[in-house]
Design a protein around this motif. Structure first.
Motif, mmCIF file in Angstrom:
data_model
loop_
_atom_site.group_PDB
_atom_site.id
_atom_site.type_symbol
_atom_site.label_atom_id
_atom_site.label_comp_id
_atom_site.label_asym_id
_atom_site.label_seq_id
_atom_site.Cartn_x
_atom_site.Cartn_y
_atom_site.Cartn_z
ATOM 1 N N VAL A 50 0.845 -1.306 0.065
ATOM 2 C CA VAL A 50 0.062 -0.021 -0.052
ATOM 3 C C VAL A 50 0.869 1.240 -0.010
ATOM 4 O O VAL A 50 1.679 1.214 0.930
ATOM 5 C CB VAL A 50 -0.920 0.102 1.343
ATOM 6 C CG1 VAL A 50 -1.790 1.224 1.297
ATOM 7 C CG2 VAL A 50 -1.879 -1.177 1.285
ATOM 8 N N LYS A 51 0.778 2.004 -0.843
ATOM 9 C CA LYS A 51 1.612 3.214 -1.025
ATOM 10 C C LYS A 51 0.513 4.473 -0.786
ATOM 11 O O LYS A 51 -0.613 4.339 -0.893
ATOM 12 C CB LYS A 51 2.109 3.523 -2.387
ATOM 13 C CG LYS A 51 2.978 2.426 -2.745
ATOM 14 C CD LYS A 51 3.764 2.850 -4.014
ATOM 15 C CE LYS A 51 4.717 1.667 -4.450
ATOM 16 N NZ LYS A 51 5.680 2.141 -5.324
ATOM 17 N N GLN A 52 1.229 5.649 -0.186
ATOM 18 C CA GLN A 52 0.262 6.697 0.371
ATOM 19 C C GLN A 52 0.802 7.809 -0.640
ATOM 20 O O GLN A 52 2.052 8.147 -0.988
ATOM 21 C CB GLN A 52 0.654 7.037 1.846
ATOM 22 C CG GLN A 52 -0.263 8.127 2.190
ATOM 23 C CD GLN A 52 0.158 8.216 3.705
ATOM 24 O OE1 GLN A 52 0.742 7.233 4.280
ATOM 25 N NE2 GLN A 52 -0.429 9.254 4.313
ATOM 26 N N ALA A 53 0.127 8.757 -1.017
ATOM 27 C CA ALA A 53 0.224 10.053 -1.785
ATOM 28 C C ALA A 53 0.672 11.021 -0.844
ATOM 29 O O ALA A 53 -0.028 11.069 0.244
ATOM 30 C CB ALA A 53 -1.142 10.339 -2.661
ATOM 31 N N VAL A 54 1.694 11.721 -1.213
ATOM 32 C CA VAL A 54 1.976 12.637 -0.230
ATOM 33 C C VAL A 54 2.462 13.932 -1.305
ATOM 34 O O VAL A 54 2.792 13.680 -2.347
ATOM 35 C CB VAL A 54 3.416 12.265 0.559
ATOM 36 C CG1 VAL A 54 3.083 11.074 1.497
ATOM 37 C CG2 VAL A 54 4.573 11.907 -0.619
#
Length: 90
Positions: A50-54
């Motif tokens: 799971v990747k997170q937008a930053v």
């Protein structure tokens, strides 16, 4: 010239609904159909990672370098950051 939507009359809507109900390819309950695998969602499959937008501010030369490498530049930037993290932990 404005375009207006043409809505079916109640009688036409009833005919449409009846025809849809008689169609063997009609899936009445989408949630159930998804759960049983009768249909599938279209698009990219879910990743195990799971990747997170930053939002991050980078120097222009760094951004130019990675963008200049073409499609996938964000993945390469992530890989380089991971390598730095691994090297600093050693």
């Amino acid at each position: 010239m404005s375009k207006r939507l043409a809505y079916p009359t109640p009688e036409e809507d009833a005919d449409i609904q009846a025809a849809a109900a008689d169609d063997p390819d009609t899936i009445p309950d989408l949630d159930e159909a998804l759960a049983t695998g009768q249909v599938r969602r279209v698009g990219r499959p879910k990743s195990a990672i799971v990747k997170q937008a930053v939002s991050i501010r980078l120097d222009q030369d760094i951004l130019d370098h990675y963008r200049g490498t073409g499609a996938g530049w964000q993945t390469r930037l992530n890989e380089d950051l991971r390598r730095l993290l691994k090297d600093s932990a050693a």
